[in-house]
Structure formats: structure tokens, C-alpha cells
Design a protein around this motif. Structure first.
Motif, PDB file in Angstrom:
ATOM      1  N   ASP A 118      14.469   7.254  26.298  1.00 40.66           N
ATOM      2  CA  ASP A 118      14.687   5.812  26.168  1.00 40.66           C
ATOM      3  C   ASP A 118      13.647   5.007  26.940  1.00 40.66           C
ATOM      4  O   ASP A 118      13.375   3.854  26.604  1.00 40.66           O
ATOM      5  N   SER A 119      13.073   5.623  27.971  1.00 41.63           N
ATOM      6  CA  SER A 119      12.081   4.937  28.801  1.00 41.63           C
ATOM      7  C   SER A 119      10.700   4.864  28.159  1.00 41.63           C
ATOM      8  O   SER A 119       9.796   4.228  28.703  1.00 41.63           O
ATOM      9  N   CYS A 120      10.506   5.501  27.009  1.00 35.63           N
ATOM     10  CA  CYS A 120       9.196   5.515  26.350  1.00 35.63           C
ATOM     11  C   CYS A 120       8.778   4.090  26.010  1.00 35.63           C
ATOM     12  O   CYS A 120       9.530   3.330  25.394  1.00 35.63           O
ATOM     13  N   ARG A 121       7.584   3.736  26.419  1.00 38.32           N
ATOM     14  CA  ARG A 121       7.097   2.367  26.253  1.00 38.32           C
ATOM     15  C   ARG A 121       6.769   2.034  24.807  1.00 38.32           C
ATOM     16  O   ARG A 121       7.027   0.923  24.337  1.00 38.32           O
ATOM     17  N   ALA A 122       6.185   2.979  24.083  1.00 38.99           N
ATOM     18  CA  ALA A 122       5.795   2.731  22.694  1.00 38.99           C
ATOM     19  C   ALA A 122       5.410   4.034  22.027  1.00 38.99           C
ATOM     20  O   ALA A 122       4.933   4.970  22.682  1.00 38.99           O
ATOM     21  N   VAL A 123       5.607   4.067  20.706  1.00 36.44           N
ATOM     22  CA  VAL A 123       5.093   5.148  19.871  1.00 36.44           C
ATOM     23  C   VAL A 123       4.225   4.490  18.797  1.00 36.44           C
ATOM     24  O   VAL A 123       4.703   3.644  18.032  1.00 36.44           O
ATOM     25  N   ILE A 124       2.958   4.856  18.787  1.00 40.37           N
ATOM     26  CA  ILE A 124       1.988   4.251  17.861  1.00 40.37           C
ATOM     27  C   ILE A 124       1.565   5.313  16.850  1.00 40.37           C
ATOM     28  O   ILE A 124       1.166   6.416  17.223  1.00 40.37           O
ATOM     29  N   ARG A 125       1.665   4.964  15.575  1.00 39.02           N
ATOM     30  CA  ARG A 125       1.284   5.889  14.499  1.00 39.02           C
ATOM     31  C   ARG A 125      -0.009   5.395  13.865  1.00 39.02           C
ATOM     32  O   ARG A 125      -0.132   4.206  13.516  1.00 39.02           O
ATOM     33  N   LEU A 126      -0.973   6.295  13.720  1.00 43.15           N
ATOM     34  CA  LEU A 126      -2.195   5.956  13.000  1.00 43.15           C
ATOM     35  C   LEU A 126      -1.966   6.244  11.524  1.00 43.15           C
ATOM     36  O   LEU A 126      -1.821   7.396  11.109  1.00 43.15           O
ATOM     37  N   GLY A 127      -1.896   5.170  10.746  1.00 46.13           N
ATOM     38  CA  GLY A 127      -1.725   5.305   9.310  1.00 46.13           C
ATOM     39  C   GLY A 127      -3.064   5.330   8.600  1.00 46.13           C
ATOM     40  O   GLY A 127      -4.106   5.654   9.181  1.00 46.13           O
ATOM     41  N   SER A 128      -3.062   4.950   7.340  1.00 45.97           N
ATOM     42  CA  SER A 128      -4.275   5.043   6.530  1.00 45.97           C
ATOM     43  C   SER A 128      -4.289   3.933   5.492  1.00 45.97           C
ATOM     44  O   SER A 128      -3.239   3.557   4.944  1.00 45.97           O
ATOM     45  N   SER A 129      -5.475   3.432   5.191  1.00 41.95           N
ATOM     46  CA  SER A 129      -5.595   2.429   4.130  1.00 41.95           C
ATOM     47  C   SER A 129      -5.251   3.024   2.771  1.00 41.95           C
ATOM     48  O   SER A 129      -4.959   2.273   1.825  1.00 41.95           O
ATOM     49  N   THR A 130      -5.263   4.359   2.657  1.00 45.13           N
ATOM     50  CA  THR A 130      -4.916   4.990   1.377  1.00 45.13           C
ATOM     51  C   THR A 130      -3.444   4.822   1.035  1.00 45.13           C
ATOM     52  O   THR A 130      -3.025   5.192  -0.065  1.00 45.13           O
ATOM     53  N   GLU A 131      -2.663   4.255   1.946  1.00 49.97           N
ATOM     54  CA  GLU A 131      -1.273   3.946   1.642  1.00 49.97           C
ATOM     55  C   GLU A 131      -1.164   2.786   0.654  1.00 49.97           C
ATOM     56  O   GLU A 131      -0.146   2.623  -0.018  1.00 49.97           O
ATOM     57  N   TYR A 132      -2.218   1.976   0.552  1.00 45.32           N
ATOM     58  CA  TYR A 132      -2.188   0.789  -0.299  1.00 45.32           C
ATOM     59  C   TYR A 132      -2.632   1.098  -1.727  1.00 45.32           C
ATOM     60  O   TYR A 132      -3.325   2.081  -1.991  1.00 45.32           O
ATOM     61  N   ALA A 133      -2.260   0.174  -2.621  1.00 43.08           N
ATOM     62  CA  ALA A 133      -2.831   0.171  -3.962  1.00 43.08           C
ATOM     63  C   ALA A 133      -4.229  -0.440  -3.909  1.00 43.08           C
ATOM     64  O   ALA A 133      -4.527  -1.255  -3.037  1.00 43.08           O
ATOM     65  N   ALA A 134      -5.066  -0.041  -4.839  1.00 42.66           N
ATOM     66  CA  ALA A 134      -6.389  -0.652  -4.928  1.00 42.66           C
ATOM     67  C   ALA A 134      -6.246  -2.129  -5.269  1.00 42.66           C
ATOM     68  O   ALA A 134      -5.328  -2.540  -5.982  1.00 42.66           O
ATOM     69  N   SER A 135      -7.157  -2.940  -4.740  1.00 42.30           N
ATOM     70  CA  SER A 135      -7.099  -4.376  -4.960  1.00 42.30           C
ATOM     71  C   SER A 135      -8.507  -4.948  -4.947  1.00 42.30           C
ATOM     72  O   SER A 135      -9.337  -4.525  -4.140  1.00 42.30           O
ATOM     73  N   PRO A 136      -8.798  -5.927  -5.797  1.00 44.46           N
ATOM     74  CA  PRO A 136     -10.119  -6.578  -5.757  1.00 44.46           C
ATOM     75  C   PRO A 136     -10.240  -7.562  -4.600  1.00 44.46           C
ATOM     76  O   PRO A 136     -11.339  -8.054  -4.333  1.00 44.46           O
ATOM     77  N   LEU A 137      -9.123  -7.844  -3.905  1.00 42.78           N
ATOM     78  CA  LEU A 137      -9.109  -8.805  -2.809  1.00 42.78           C
ATOM     79  C   LEU A 137      -8.916  -8.090  -1.477  1.00 42.78           C
ATOM     80  O   LEU A 137      -8.418  -6.962  -1.441  1.00 42.78           O
ATOM     81  N   PRO A 138      -9.280  -8.730  -0.355  1.00 51.66           N
ATOM     82  CA  PRO A 138      -8.999  -8.126   0.943  1.00 51.66           C
ATOM     83  C   PRO A 138      -7.500  -7.851   1.098  1.00 51.66           C
ATOM     84  O   PRO A 138      -6.659  -8.693   0.771  1.00 51.66           O
ATOM     85  N   MET A 139      -7.176  -6.667   1.594  1.00 52.45           N
ATOM     86  CA  MET A 139      -5.784  -6.237   1.683  1.00 52.45           C
ATOM     87  C   MET A 139      -5.190  -6.588   3.034  1.00 52.45           C
ATOM     88  O   MET A 139      -5.709  -6.172   4.083  1.00 52.45           O
ATOM     89  N   ASP A 140      -4.102  -7.376   3.016  1.00 50.72           N
ATOM     90  CA  ASP A 140      -3.361  -7.592   4.248  1.00 50.72           C
ATOM     91  C   ASP A 140      -2.163  -6.653   4.272  1.00 50.72           C
ATOM     92  O   ASP A 140      -2.011  -5.794   3.398  1.00 50.72           O
ATOM     93  N   GLU A 141      -1.308  -6.805   5.266  1.00 52.81           N
ATOM     94  CA  GLU A 141      -0.204  -5.860   5.456  1.00 52.81           C
ATOM     95  C   GLU A 141       0.908  -6.027   4.429  1.00 52.81           C
ATOM     96  O   GLU A 141       1.821  -5.190   4.368  1.00 52.81           O
ATOM     97  N   GLN A 142       0.840  -7.082   3.619  1.00 49.92           N
ATOM     98  CA  GLN A 142       1.820  -7.270   2.543  1.00 49.92           C
ATOM     99  C   GLN A 142       1.335  -6.685   1.218  1.00 49.92           C
ATOM    100  O   GLN A 142       2.047  -6.772   0.209  1.00 49.92           O
ATOM    101  N   ALA A 143       0.165  -6.075   1.208  1.00 51.04           N
ATOM    102  CA  ALA A 143      -0.349  -5.464  -0.020  1.00 51.04           C
ATOM    103  C   ALA A 143       0.597  -4.353  -0.480  1.00 51.04           C
ATOM    104  O   ALA A 143       1.229  -3.678   0.339  1.00 51.04           O
ATOM    105  N   PRO A 144       0.715  -4.145  -1.783  1.00 51.87           N
ATOM    106  CA  PRO A 144       1.643  -3.134  -2.294  1.00 51.87           C
ATOM    107  C   PRO A 144       1.268  -1.722  -1.821  1.00 51.87           C
ATOM    108  O   PRO A 144       0.094  -1.381  -1.714  1.00 51.87           O
ATOM    109  N   LEU A 145       2.285  -0.928  -1.542  1.00 56.06           N
ATOM    110  CA  LEU A 145       2.076   0.488  -1.258  1.00 56.06           C
ATOM    111  C   LEU A 145       2.146   1.234  -2.585  1.00 56.06           C
ATOM    112  O   LEU A 145       3.215   1.448  -3.147  1.00 56.06           O
ATOM    113  N   ARG A 146       0.998   1.597  -3.101  1.00 61.27           N
ATOM    114  CA  ARG A 146       0.926   2.323  -4.365  1.00 61.27           C
ATOM    115  C   ARG A 146      -0.221   3.324  -4.266  1.00 61.27           C
ATOM    116  O   ARG A 146      -1.259   3.206  -4.931  1.00 61.27           O
ATOM    117  N   PRO A 147      -0.058   4.333  -3.408  1.00 58.09           N
ATOM    118  CA  PRO A 147      -1.176   5.244  -3.125  1.00 58.09           C
ATOM    119  C   PRO A 147      -1.482   6.170  -4.288  1.00 58.09           C
ATOM    120  O   PRO A 147      -0.627   6.462  -5.121  1.00 58.09           O
TER     121      PRO A 147
END
Length: 295
Positions: A100-129
Motif C-alpha cells: 500500500d505504501s508504493c508511491r506509483a507504478v508506471i507502465r511503458l506502453g506503445s503508440s502501436t496501441e492506437y489506430a492509424a490516423s492522418p492527424l496527430p494522435m492525442d490520448e483520446q485517439a481510438p485504440l485499434r491496433p
């Protein structure tokens, strides 16, 4: 070195994927600030084994976890099952086992989680890997965040775009380009026009450490790590020629490319800037020059 880590001497930091490209850079940075680093590589622990993961985390009792481990093997049914377990479930298992005392757990994800897009991808971009790796990383990010919220553990997912720098695997694009500059051999290139957002490995390490120490970061935050600039493969070779001072012979179209290659692939890093004060500080020319000097 991030100022936020200056007071971290003696803090116990668990790093998974410590033997990988980004993991090695991260471990060196943590050693610089005298953190008590516990490193896990694929030789140390099978992250596809739930009971072993939970027992090992309980034994470490980390103050912070930086979960970088990822698997890519899809060569057999058994390999795909193990890859799925590592990418999809291991993060949640780690969260379940931290104190319970753990300050944080940080996961390194990947941009490959997103669907391709012609526009810059923000965090609301669809997940369609596309492909197993992106699909398992996307599922893993969702399960990891849900587990952290249930535990009340502060967490963040950092979705990195195309990371490069010294020590990268020889078969990846930047090391291959620099090897061709050194050897004079012809470089096989994909068809023209395929783009990526190249982000310096040290900048990604900064983001991992910043997220771990940003106690005001909203729980379950997802942040993109990229430059907001995309570069074609042939443009990157042009930059490499300038920084190395060597001509790189090219065979355009000789490389078949990857299943996830696309004409547009670029991040919108605004959330990381506003929530962490983070931005990529090393541009492509400087990063290639540093990689060349280290090769």
C-alpha cells in the motif's frame, strides 16, 4: 537528470524489462541518483507466471515500479500465449502485489496501441491496433489501469512513439542506417512516404522518472511520449548523411516494410507537457549525432 529524483537516494525502485534498450538507459539514470534499484530481465523472472510475479513483487516491496517489460515473440502458439500474458496481464499482477505504501507504478506502453490516423494522435485517439503486439499492449494498458484504480495505487501509462538512441537493437532502423553510413553498403529502404515520430531514448527516460515522482499526476493518467514531428524514412537517411558526413547509398523499395507502417504516424504530446512539464528536448539531428558518436 530530472530534478525530481535528486532526493531519491535509497528509494527502492523495481524496473522490469531492465535488460532491454530503454530499460538499460533507465537503470543507469537511477544509479546516478543512488536509488536502490531492483532489476528484472527476462532471465530473472518469467512475467507470464502470475504466482511467481506476485511472490517476487511482494518480496521486493518497492517504493516505485517502472514496468517496461514487453514481449514480441509470435513464432508459435506457446510463444503467442506467453507474449499475451506478459503484455496483457503482468502489469495488473504487479499492481496487485505492491505494498500500500508504493508511491506509483508506471507502465511503458506503445503508440502501436492506437489506430492509424492522418492527424496527430492525442490520448483520446481510438485504440485499434494492428498485430499481436499492439493488441496485447492496448489490452494490458486497460487492465493495468483498472487494477491500479481498484487498489488505489497511483499509476500512469506512457505511450511512447518511435524510440531511438545508443544501444538499440542492431536490426532496427536507426542502427541499420548508421551501420550503412559506416560500412558503405547499400541501405534497403521501404517505398517512399512512410513516416514515424522519432523520440530520443533519454527523453523517454525523463518522462518515466517525472511520472513516478509527480504526486499530483491524476490517477490512471495516459500520456503520449513523442515529438509532435513525423519524419519519412528517406528524410531520416538525409539527416543521417548530414550528421555523419558520409553518403548512404539507398535501394528505395527494396525493404518490404512492416505491417504497421503508415504514411502518417505522429503524436500530440500536449498532455505530457501540461501534466508533467515534459517535452522531447533532443531533436532528430542531435539524437542521430549522439547515436553515431556512440556507435
Amino acid at each position: 537528470m530530472t530534478e525530481q529524483l535528486a532526493g531519491w537516494a535509497g528509494q527502492r525502485v523495481l524496473v522490469t524489462g531492465a535488460g532491454g534498450f530503454i530499460g538499460r538507459h533507465l537503470v543507469r539514470r537511477l544509479a546516478d541518483v543512488d536509488a536502490d534499484v531492483v532489476v528484472w530481465t527476462r532471465d530473472d523472472l518469467d512475467l507470464a507466471d502470475r504466482d511467481r510475479v506476485r511472490a517476487a513483487v511482494s518480496g521486493v516491496r518497492p517504493d516505485v515500479v517502472l514496468h517496461l517489460a514487453a514481449a514480441r515473440d509470435a513464432s508459435s502458439v506457446e510463444a503467442r500465449d506467453a507474449t499475451t500474458a506478459v503484455n496483457t496481464l503482468s502489469g495488473a499482477w504487479i499492481v496487485e502485489a505492491v505494498p500500500d505504501s508504493c508511491r506509483a507504478v508506471i507502465r511503458l506502453g506503445s503508440s502501436t496501441e492506437y489506430a492509424a490516423s492522418p492527424l496527430p494522435m492525442d490520448e483520446q485517439a481510438p485504440l485499434r491496433p494492428r498485430g499481436l503486439f499492439g493488441a496485447t499492449k492496448a489490452a494490458g494498458s486497460l487492465l493495468f489501469t483498472a487494477a491500479a484504480e481498484q487498489r488505489g495505487i497511483r499509476s500512469a501509462v506512457l505511450r511512447a512513439f518511435q524510440v531511438y538512441g545508443p544501444g538499440d537493437k542492431p536490426g532496427r532502423f536507426v542502427p541499420t542506417v548508421l551501420a550503412a553510413a559506416r560500412s558503405g553498403e547499400t541501405l534497403p529502404l521501404t517505398a517512399p512516404g512512410l513516416r514515424r515520430d522519432w523520440v530520443w531514448v533519454g527523453d523517454v527516460v525523463d518522462a518515466c522518472l517525472d511520472a513516478a515522482t509527480a504526486d499530483d499526476l491524476p490517477a490512471g493518467a495516459v500520456l503520449n511520449l513523442g515529438t509532435g514531428v513525423q519524419t519519412t524514412n528517406e528524410e531520416l537517411v538525409d539527416v543521417a548523411e548530414r550528421v555523419t558526413g558520409r553518403r548512404i547509398a539507398r535501394a528505395v523499395g527494396a525493404h518490404p516494410g512492416r505491417s504497421w507502417d503508415t504514411a502518417d504516424w505522429v503524436s500530440d504530446p500536449a498532455a505530457a507537457a501540461s501534466m508533467l512539464g515534459w517535452k522531447s528536448r533532443v531533436d532528430l539531428a542531435e539524437g542521430l549525432a549522439r547515436s553515431w558518436a556512440a556507435s
